[in-house]
Design a protein around this motif. Sequence first.
Motif, mmCIF file in Angstrom:
data_model
loop_
_atom_site.group_PDB
_atom_site.id
_atom_site.type_symbol
_atom_site.label_atom_id
_atom_site.label_comp_id
_atom_site.label_asym_id
_atom_site.label_seq_id
_atom_site.Cartn_x
_atom_site.Cartn_y
_atom_site.Cartn_z
ATOM 1 N N ARG A 191 0.653 -1.338 -0.103
ATOM 2 C CA ARG A 191 0.068 -0.336 0.031
ATOM 3 C C ARG A 191 0.722 1.437 -0.021
ATOM 4 O O ARG A 191 0.575 2.132 -0.559
ATOM 5 C CB ARG A 191 -0.945 -0.052 1.065
ATOM 6 C CG ARG A 191 -1.932 0.942 1.085
ATOM 7 C CD ARG A 191 -2.478 1.154 2.665
ATOM 8 N NE ARG A 191 -3.347 -0.153 2.868
ATOM 9 C CZ ARG A 191 -4.432 -0.623 2.394
ATOM 10 N NH1 ARG A 191 -5.313 0.498 1.882
ATOM 11 N NH2 ARG A 191 -5.083 -1.600 2.823
ATOM 12 N N VAL A 192 1.862 1.237 0.813
ATOM 13 C CA VAL A 192 2.730 2.434 0.846
ATOM 14 C C VAL A 192 3.523 2.585 -0.412
ATOM 15 O O VAL A 192 3.820 4.034 -0.542
ATOM 16 C CB VAL A 192 3.796 2.074 1.917
ATOM 17 C CG1 VAL A 192 4.874 1.236 1.657
ATOM 18 C CG2 VAL A 192 4.609 3.551 2.447
ATOM 19 N N GLN A 193 3.490 2.013 -1.410
ATOM 20 C CA GLN A 193 4.199 2.290 -2.729
ATOM 21 C C GLN A 193 3.456 2.994 -3.515
ATOM 22 O O GLN A 193 3.687 3.438 -4.657
ATOM 23 C CB GLN A 193 4.556 1.114 -3.281
ATOM 24 C CG GLN A 193 5.348 0.038 -2.473
ATOM 25 C CD GLN A 193 6.710 0.692 -1.869
ATOM 26 O OE1 GLN A 193 7.266 1.611 -2.425
ATOM 27 N NE2 GLN A 193 7.179 0.310 -0.538
ATOM 28 N N PHE A 194 2.012 3.103 -3.128
ATOM 29 C CA PHE A 194 1.026 3.865 -4.196
ATOM 30 C C PHE A 194 0.360 5.022 -3.600
ATOM 31 O O PHE A 194 0.064 4.967 -2.355
ATOM 32 C CB PHE A 194 -0.009 2.736 -4.465
ATOM 33 C CG PHE A 194 0.421 1.579 -5.356
ATOM 34 C CD1 PHE A 194 0.574 1.364 -6.848
ATOM 35 C CD2 PHE A 194 0.573 0.467 -4.639
ATOM 36 C CE1 PHE A 194 0.963 0.377 -7.249
ATOM 37 C CE2 PHE A 194 1.308 -0.452 -5.322
ATOM 38 C CZ PHE A 194 1.312 -0.608 -6.506
ATOM 39 N N LYS A 195 0.123 5.973 -4.348
ATOM 40 C CA LYS A 195 -0.404 7.328 -3.968
ATOM 41 C C LYS A 195 -1.949 7.391 -4.227
ATOM 42 O O LYS A 195 -2.678 8.216 -3.498
ATOM 43 C CB LYS A 195 0.026 8.469 -4.726
ATOM 44 C CG LYS A 195 1.883 8.753 -4.498
ATOM 45 C CD LYS A 195 2.169 9.762 -4.977
ATOM 46 C CE LYS A 195 3.822 10.112 -5.000
ATOM 47 N NZ LYS A 195 4.006 11.136 -5.569
ATOM 48 N N GLY A 196 -2.303 6.599 -5.047
ATOM 49 C CA GLY A 196 -4.036 6.209 -5.252
ATOM 50 C C GLY A 196 -4.304 4.811 -5.377
ATOM 51 O O GLY A 196 -3.738 4.121 -4.883
ATOM 52 N N PRO A 197 -5.706 4.782 -5.907
ATOM 53 C CA PRO A 197 -6.431 3.524 -5.653
ATOM 54 C C PRO A 197 -5.536 2.412 -6.684
ATOM 55 O O PRO A 197 -4.765 2.937 -7.674
ATOM 56 C CB PRO A 197 -7.471 3.716 -6.611
ATOM 57 C CG PRO A 197 -7.969 4.924 -6.252
ATOM 58 C CD PRO A 197 -6.644 5.598 -6.343
ATOM 59 N N ASN A 198 -5.171 1.038 -6.163
ATOM 60 C CA ASN A 198 -4.441 0.176 -6.582
ATOM 61 C C ASN A 198 -4.908 -1.107 -6.406
ATOM 62 O O ASN A 198 -5.698 -1.477 -5.638
ATOM 63 C CB ASN A 198 -2.940 0.349 -6.414
ATOM 64 C CG ASN A 198 -2.765 0.175 -4.915
ATOM 65 O OD1 ASN A 198 -2.406 -0.908 -4.456
ATOM 66 N ND2 ASN A 198 -2.845 1.317 -4.103
ATOM 67 N N ASP A 199 -4.357 -2.290 -7.149
ATOM 68 C CA ASP A 199 -4.983 -3.712 -6.589
ATOM 69 C C ASP A 199 -3.606 -4.494 -6.187
ATOM 70 O O ASP A 199 -3.872 -5.592 -5.867
ATOM 71 C CB ASP A 199 -5.185 -4.381 -8.245
ATOM 72 C CG ASP A 199 -3.984 -4.403 -9.104
ATOM 73 O OD1 ASP A 199 -2.852 -4.185 -8.638
ATOM 74 O OD2 ASP A 199 -4.187 -4.816 -10.341
ATOM 75 N N GLY A 200 -2.710 -3.589 -5.486
ATOM 76 C CA GLY A 200 -1.708 -4.499 -4.767
ATOM 77 C C GLY A 200 -0.400 -4.351 -5.677
ATOM 78 O O GLY A 200 0.679 -4.451 -5.148
ATOM 79 N N LEU A 201 -0.518 -4.308 -7.012
ATOM 80 C CA LEU A 201 0.621 -4.434 -7.823
ATOM 81 C C LEU A 201 0.619 -3.378 -9.064
ATOM 82 O O LEU A 201 1.881 -3.081 -9.391
ATOM 83 C CB LEU A 201 0.760 -5.756 -8.550
ATOM 84 C CG LEU A 201 1.035 -7.034 -7.659
ATOM 85 C CD1 LEU A 201 1.112 -8.345 -8.653
ATOM 86 C CD2 LEU A 201 2.270 -6.906 -6.909
ATOM 87 N N VAL A 202 -0.494 -2.963 -9.415
ATOM 88 C CA VAL A 202 -0.809 -1.851 -10.458
ATOM 89 C C VAL A 202 -1.744 -0.898 -9.949
ATOM 90 O O VAL A 202 -2.906 -1.180 -9.475
ATOM 91 C CB VAL A 202 -1.310 -2.340 -11.688
ATOM 92 C CG1 VAL A 202 -1.624 -1.597 -12.861
ATOM 93 C CG2 VAL A 202 -0.216 -3.614 -12.217
ATOM 94 N N SER A 203 -1.444 0.431 -10.334
ATOM 95 C CA SER A 203 -2.461 1.399 -9.810
ATOM 96 C C SER A 203 -3.492 1.569 -10.798
ATOM 97 O O SER A 203 -3.395 1.192 -12.042
ATOM 98 C CB SER A 203 -1.580 2.931 -9.877
ATOM 99 O OG SER A 203 -1.259 3.043 -11.118
ATOM 100 N N VAL A 204 -4.655 2.136 -10.564
ATOM 101 C CA VAL A 204 -5.794 2.037 -11.391
ATOM 102 C C VAL A 204 -5.380 2.996 -12.366
ATOM 103 O O VAL A 204 -5.649 2.940 -13.689
ATOM 104 C CB VAL A 204 -7.098 2.604 -10.549
ATOM 105 C CG1 VAL A 204 -8.151 3.203 -11.529
ATOM 106 C CG2 VAL A 204 -7.519 1.497 -9.551
ATOM 107 N N GLU A 205 -4.783 4.212 -12.244
ATOM 108 C CA GLU A 205 -4.270 5.120 -13.303
ATOM 109 C C GLU A 205 -3.339 4.764 -14.295
ATOM 110 O O GLU A 205 -3.473 5.060 -15.397
ATOM 111 C CB GLU A 205 -3.857 6.203 -12.618
ATOM 112 C CG GLU A 205 -3.150 7.561 -13.439
ATOM 113 C CD GLU A 205 -4.475 8.078 -14.164
ATOM 114 O OE1 GLU A 205 -4.296 8.422 -15.386
ATOM 115 O OE2 GLU A 205 -5.610 8.186 -13.662
ATOM 116 N N SER A 206 -2.501 3.665 -13.874
ATOM 117 C CA SER A 206 -1.505 2.998 -14.625
ATOM 118 C C SER A 206 -2.400 2.240 -15.975
ATOM 119 O O SER A 206 -1.867 2.153 -16.962
ATOM 120 C CB SER A 206 -0.688 2.016 -14.238
ATOM 121 O OG SER A 206 0.183 1.453 -14.990
ATOM 122 N N THR A 207 -3.658 1.613 -15.589
ATOM 123 C CA THR A 207 -3.910 0.644 -16.317
ATOM 124 C C THR A 207 -4.674 1.537 -17.485
ATOM 125 O O THR A 207 -5.118 0.878 -18.506
ATOM 126 C CB THR A 207 -5.327 0.038 -15.648
ATOM 127 O OG1 THR A 207 -6.219 0.710 -15.363
ATOM 128 C CG2 THR A 207 -4.846 -0.924 -14.720
#
Length: 246
Positions: A191-207
């Motif tokens: 969780r600490v590696q992400f600034k926004g919503p994510n699935d644990g490995l990939v952020s929502v924004e990245s998809t």
Amino acid sequence: MIRIIVTTIILLIIIQMAGCANSEANSSTYKPDDEIVVLAHGLGRSDWAMWRFAQRLENADYKVCRLDYATIGESVSSVLAETSKQIDACIAYAPKVHFVGHSLGGLVIRAYLQNNKQKLEKVSVGEVVLIGTPNKGSELADHLSDSWLMSVGGGISRVLVTGSNSLGRNIDELDVNLGVIAGTKPSSLTRVQFKGPNDGLVSVESTKLKSMNDFITIEVSHSQMRYNREVSEQTIHFLQKGTFNH
């Protein structure tokens, strides 16, 4: 010390998730009204990782051609060459072809669609669904970029980072009917590696991609997307209707 322990745990989890892929995808003779789904797995997996997803697609009357390719320790060129060969076999004589990819599998599909436009003129390309695909890279990969895991992972692992070296950012946006599914269930370990919503490995924004025709989020973790019923049902809805069921 705590950071080292957490990083080690993350590495062990990813290693446990890793698998080996050896066999080639099977091609078959298709009937004129068959619709084929090329199904691509993610990093460190094999075709077996997508068995339940494939089963649900088959229950919806699709013919499924699962890719099976090695990723751990492999270069980008070797992965793309192997998957290109397998996709060629999948779509040979196919009347209509859809593409579905989980995680890295989505990048494999995007690369194939970009690099094989002439081949694809001979088949009817339907819908494309990318599930948890790091189209802009993964912040977790950034965090692990200097770790020994990346050395073991090979070139294909190193291009899952964000920024200009990201594989996803170096593949053109495509003119296809594209649907994107993102997970929103984070992991307490990452969780600490992400600034926004994510699935644990990939952020929502990245998809997200500019060329996507529809987008939906589902409360599911990255690894569980392959088994989640809502993910498979939304994928099937997109293949059938060209949109997700909002």
